[in-house]
Design an enzyme around this catalytic site. Structure first.
Site, PDB file in Angstrom:
ATOM      1  N   CYS A 131      75.311  73.896-137.074  1.00 33.27           N
ATOM      2  CA  CYS A 131      75.538  75.295-136.576  1.00 33.27           C
ATOM      3  C   CYS A 131      74.487  75.460-135.536  1.00 33.27           C
ATOM      4  CB  CYS A 131      75.594  76.166-137.651  1.00 33.27           C
ATOM      5  SG  CYS A 131      76.084  78.135-137.075  1.00 33.27           S
ATOM      6  N   CYS A 160      73.795  79.239-135.161  1.00 31.21           N
ATOM      7  CA  CYS A 160      72.708  79.799-136.178  1.00 31.21           C
ATOM      8  C   CYS A 160      71.291  79.037-136.028  1.00 31.21           C
ATOM      9  CB  CYS A 160      73.205  79.066-137.658  1.00 31.21           C
ATOM     10  SG  CYS A 160      75.182  79.351-137.866  1.00 31.21           S
ATOM     11  N   ASP A 161      71.079  77.935-135.652  1.00 30.43           N
ATOM     12  CA  ASP A 161      69.796  77.376-135.947  1.00 30.43           C
ATOM     13  C   ASP A 161      69.180  77.037-134.395  1.00 30.43           C
ATOM     14  OD1 ASP A 161      70.186  77.140-138.428  1.00 30.43           O
ATOM     15  OD2 ASP A 161      71.122  75.394-138.403  1.00 30.43           O
TER      16      ASP A 161
HETATM   17  P1  FAD Z   1      80.873  80.902-147.320  1.00 27.91           P
HETATM   18  O1  FAD Z   1      79.606  81.195-146.944  1.00 27.91           O
HETATM   19  O2  FAD Z   1      81.712  79.669-146.637  1.00 27.91           O
HETATM   20  O3  FAD Z   1      81.107  80.683-148.920  1.00 27.91           O
HETATM   21  C1  FAD Z   1      82.161  80.615-149.706  1.00 27.91           C
HETATM   22  C2  FAD Z   1      81.779  80.575-151.229  1.00 27.91           C
HETATM   23  O4  FAD Z   1      83.180  80.505-151.577  1.00 27.91           O
HETATM   24  C3  FAD Z   1      81.087  79.239-151.238  1.00 27.91           C
HETATM   25  O5  FAD Z   1      80.063  79.617-152.173  1.00 27.91           O
HETATM   26  C4  FAD Z   1      82.215  78.378-152.223  1.00 27.91           C
HETATM   27  O6  FAD Z   1      81.629  77.748-153.087  1.00 27.91           O
HETATM   28  C5  FAD Z   1      82.867  79.557-152.823  1.00 27.91           C
HETATM   29  N1  FAD Z   1      84.197  78.741-153.072  1.00 27.91           N
HETATM   30  C6  FAD Z   1      85.004  77.962-152.499  1.00 27.91           C
HETATM   31  N2  FAD Z   1      86.019  77.608-153.068  1.00 27.91           N
HETATM   32  C7  FAD Z   1      86.084  78.577-154.248  1.00 27.91           C
HETATM   33  C8  FAD Z   1      86.966  78.566-155.360  1.00 27.91           C
HETATM   34  N3  FAD Z   1      88.252  78.084-155.445  1.00 27.91           N
HETATM   35  N4  FAD Z   1      86.699  79.468-156.303  1.00 27.91           N
HETATM   36  C9  FAD Z   1      85.535  80.155-156.286  1.00 27.91           C
HETATM   37  N5  FAD Z   1      84.453  79.902-155.299  1.00 27.91           N
HETATM   38  C10 FAD Z   1      85.034  79.113-154.432  1.00 27.91           C
HETATM   39  N6  FAD Z   1      75.685  82.569-139.741  1.00 27.91           N
HETATM   40  C11 FAD Z   1      74.934  83.428-139.458  1.00 27.91           C
HETATM   41  O7  FAD Z   1      75.217  84.639-139.073  1.00 27.91           O
HETATM   42  N7  FAD Z   1      73.504  83.292-139.006  1.00 27.91           N
HETATM   43  C12 FAD Z   1      72.954  82.019-139.399  1.00 27.91           C
HETATM   44  O8  FAD Z   1      71.492  81.876-139.225  1.00 27.91           O
HETATM   45  C13 FAD Z   1      73.735  80.993-140.012  1.00 27.91           C
HETATM   46  N8  FAD Z   1      73.215  79.842-140.279  1.00 27.91           N
HETATM   47  C14 FAD Z   1      74.124  79.006-140.758  1.00 27.91           C
HETATM   48  C15 FAD Z   1      73.309  77.834-141.146  1.00 27.91           C
HETATM   49  C16 FAD Z   1      74.275  76.636-141.769  1.00 27.91           C
HETATM   50  C17 FAD Z   1      73.512  75.365-142.186  1.00 27.91           C
HETATM   51  C18 FAD Z   1      75.505  76.937-141.895  1.00 27.91           C
HETATM   52  C19 FAD Z   1      76.516  75.733-142.485  1.00 27.91           C
HETATM   53  C20 FAD Z   1      76.293  77.961-141.555  1.00 27.91           C
HETATM   54  C21 FAD Z   1      75.421  79.137-141.191  1.00 27.91           C
HETATM   55  N9  FAD Z   1      75.851  80.221-140.838  1.00 27.91           N
HETATM   56  C22 FAD Z   1      75.102  81.286-140.195  1.00 27.91           C
HETATM   57  C23 FAD Z   1      77.353  80.814-141.053  1.00 27.91           C
HETATM   58  C24 FAD Z   1      77.581  81.357-142.020  1.00 27.91           C
HETATM   59  O9  FAD Z   1      76.839  80.767-143.148  1.00 27.91           O
HETATM   60  C25 FAD Z   1      79.082  81.492-142.347  1.00 27.91           C
HETATM   61  O10 FAD Z   1      79.755  82.141-141.279  1.00 27.91           O
HETATM   62  C26 FAD Z   1      79.057  82.576-143.704  1.00 27.91           C
HETATM   63  O11 FAD Z   1      78.303  82.150-144.879  1.00 27.91           O
HETATM   64  C27 FAD Z   1      80.603  82.475-143.944  1.00 27.91           C
HETATM   65  O12 FAD Z   1      80.704  83.306-145.150  1.00 27.91           O
HETATM   66  P2  FAD Z   1      82.049  83.505-146.051  1.00 27.91           P
HETATM   67  O13 FAD Z   1      82.017  84.513-146.829  1.00 27.91           O
HETATM   68  O14 FAD Z   1      83.090  83.014-145.211  1.00 27.91           O
HETATM   69  O15 FAD Z   1      81.982  82.383-147.151  1.00 27.91           O
END
Ligand code: FAD
Ligand code: NDP
Length: 322
Positions: free
Chosen positions: A135, A138-139
Site C-alpha cells: 500500500c 499508506c506507507d
Molecule cells: P479490513 O481491515 O480488511 O478487515 C476485515 C476483517 O474482517 C479482517 O479482520 C478479516 O479477518 C475479517 N473477516 C473476513 N472474513 C470474515 C468472516 N467470514 N467472518 C468474520 N470475519 C471476517 N489505510 C489507511 O487509511 N492508512 C494507512 O496507513 C494504511 N496502511 C495500510 C497498511 C497495510 C500494510 C495495508 C494492507 C493496508 C493499509 N491501509 C491503510 C488500508 C486499510 O487497512 C484498509 O482500507 C482498511 O483496513 C479496510 O477496512 P475494512 O473495514 O474494509 O476491513
C-alpha cells in the site's frame, strides 16, 4: 433473533458497531479468527505507523484497532472472535453460521475487507514492512522511503496510481511489468509514460527481495531473454490486485466481475434489501481506513432506517440493550 449482525472487524465493522450500538440495536459482531489470513482488527493490524487517520497523529495500526474494538464494546456491541462460515440470504430472517451454530438476524452488514495479493518472493516475510509493502498510499510517505529508488510491481491502474504517488517522495520509481503492455487505462498509461520520475521495466518479473534488515534491491528476470540481474532499490510495493473476502457469500449477493460486492451508488445497500456492505469489500478504488469507517457509519444508519421503515412489520426493530 438479532437486529444486526456485523461480519468483519476492520475500521468499517467497528464504526458500524459503534453507530448500531448507540442506536440501541444491540449489534453482534463476528470479528473473525484469522479469517482470510488476517487477525481480528483487519488489515491495519499488519502495519506499523498510521499517519493519515484524522485526529490521531501518533498511533500504530494494531493500537488503533484495539481502540476501535474497545469503543465498540463500550458502546454496547457484542463481539465474538469467530469466523462466519456461511450465510443464507434467500429469505428473512437471514441466517448466519459460525462454529456450526446458527444465528438469525434481520439485517447484516458485511465488512470482511479485501486482502492485498502478495507474491511470496524469497525475502518477503523477512522484509515485510521493512521496505516491502502492499500500500503505497499508506506507507509511501514514511521517512524510510524518501529520496530512494523504489519499485512497484504491477501494470494496472493501481500500480500506476501508486507509482505516481511515490514520485512525490522517491528519487525515481521503477514500474515492474510482467508483459510488454500495461493493463492500466489509457489515461493512466499516459500518466506513467509522461512522468519523468517513472521508468517502466516491461517483460520483467521480480524473483527475490534483497536486503537483511531493510530492502537493498530486487533480483529481476527479463522474461524475453531469461537474463537475471540485481537492481538496487530502497523499497518494493506490490500493486498486483486485491482479493475481496466474499467467498463465504457463495454468490448470494451481486458481485462485480472481480468479486467485490456491488452497492447502490452513494449508499451501502447491496442487491438484497436488509444486507449492507461497507469498507474494502465494496471499494476497490479508495481502500483507506477513513473511507472504510465512513461507509461503516453509513451502513449502520441505513440498517437502522431499514429496521424502522422498510422491514416487514413482524421483523421491525426490537431495540434492546445498547
Ligand atoms: P479490513 O481491515 O480488511 O478487515 C476485515 C476483517 O474482517 C479482517 O479482520 C478479516 O479477518 C475479517 N473477516 C473476513 N472474513 C470474515 C468472516 N467470514 N467472518 C468474520 N470475519 C471476517 N489505510 C489507511 O487509511 N492508512 C494507512 O496507513 C494504511 N496502511 C495500510 C497498511 C497495510 C500494510 C495495508 C494492507 C493496508 C493499509 N491501509 C491503510 C488500508 C486499510 O487497512 C484498509 O482500507 C482498511 O483496513 C479496510 O477496512 P475494512 O473495514 O474494509 O476491513
Ligand atoms: P488489476 O487486476 O487491474 O491489475 C493487476 C496488475 O498486476 C496487472 O498488470 C497484472 O498483470 C499484474 N499482476 C498480477 N499478478 C501478478 C504477478 N504475480 N506478478 C506480476 N504482475 C502481476 O488490479 P488493480 O488493483 O490495478 O485494479 C483493480 C480494479 O480497480 C481495476 O478495475 C482498476 O481499473 C480499478 N482501479 C481504478 C483506479 C482509478 O481509476 N484511478 C485506481 C485503482 C484501481 P497482467 O496485466 O499481465 O495481468
Amino acid at each position: 433473533m438479532e437486529n444486526v449482525i456485523i461480519i468483519g472487524s476492520g475500521p468499517s465493522g467497528h464504526t458500524a458497531a459503534i453507530y448500531a450500538a448507540r442506536a440501541k440495536l444491540n449489534p453482534l459482531m463476528f470479528e473473525g479468527m484469522f479469517a482470510a489470513g488476517v487477525a481480528a482488527g483487519g488489515q491495519l493490524t499488519t502495519t506499523t505507523e498510521i499517519e493519515n487517520y484524522p485526529g490521531i497523529m501518533e498511533i500504530t495500526g494494531p493500537a488503533l484497532m484495539e481502540k476501535m474494538r474497545e469503543q465498540s464494546l463500550r458502546c454496547g456491541a457484542r463481539i465474538l472472535t469467530e469466523t462466519v462460515e456461511k450465510v443464507d440470504l434467500s429469505k428473512r430472517p437471514f441466517k448466519v453460521w459460525s462454529q456450526g451454530i446458527e444465528y438469525e438476524t434481520k439485517t447484516i452488514i458485511v465488512c470482511t475487507g479485501a486482502t492485498a495479493k502478495r507474491m511470496n518472493l524469497p525475502g518477503e516475510d523477512r522484509l515485510w514492512q521493512r521496505g516491502v509493502s502492499a500500500c503505497a498510499v499508506c506507507d509511501g510517505a514514511l521517512p524510510f522511503f524518501r529520496n530512494k529508488v523504489l519499485a512497484v510491481v504491477g501494470g494496472g491502474d493501481s500500480a500506476v496510481e501508486e507509482a505516481t504517488y511515490l514520485t512525490k517522495f522517491a528519487s525515481k520509481v521503477l514500474l515492474v511489468v510482467r508483459r510488454d503492455v500495461l493493463r492500466a487505462s489509457k489515461v493512466m498509461q499516459e500518466r506513467a509514460k509522461n512522468n519523468p520520475k517513472i521508468e517502466i521495466l516491461f517483460n520483467t518479473i521480480p524473483l527475490e527481495i534483497l536486503g537483511d534488515k531493510s530492502v537493498s534491491g530486487i533480483k529481476v528476470k527479463d522474461v524475453l531473454t531469461n537474463s537475471e540481474k540485481d537492481v538496487p532499490v530502497g523499497g518494493l510495493f506490490y500493486a498486483i490486485g486485491h482479493q475481496p473476502n466474499t467467498q463465504f457469500l457463495e454468490g448470494q449477493l451481486e458481485l462485480d466481475e472481480t468479486g467485490y460486492i456491488k452497492t447502490k451508488l452513494g449508499t451501502t445497500k447491496t442487491s438484497l434489501p436488509g444486507v449492507f456492505a461497507a469498507g474494502d469489500v465494496q471499494d476497490k478504488v479508495y481502500r483507506q481506513a477513513i473511507t472504510s469507517a465512513g461507509t461503516g457509519c453509513m451502513a449502520a444508519l441505513e440498517a437502522e432506517h431499514f429496521l424502522t421503515d422498510e422491514c416487514p412489520p413482524s421483523l421491525r426493530s426490537d431495540k434492546r440493550g445498547g
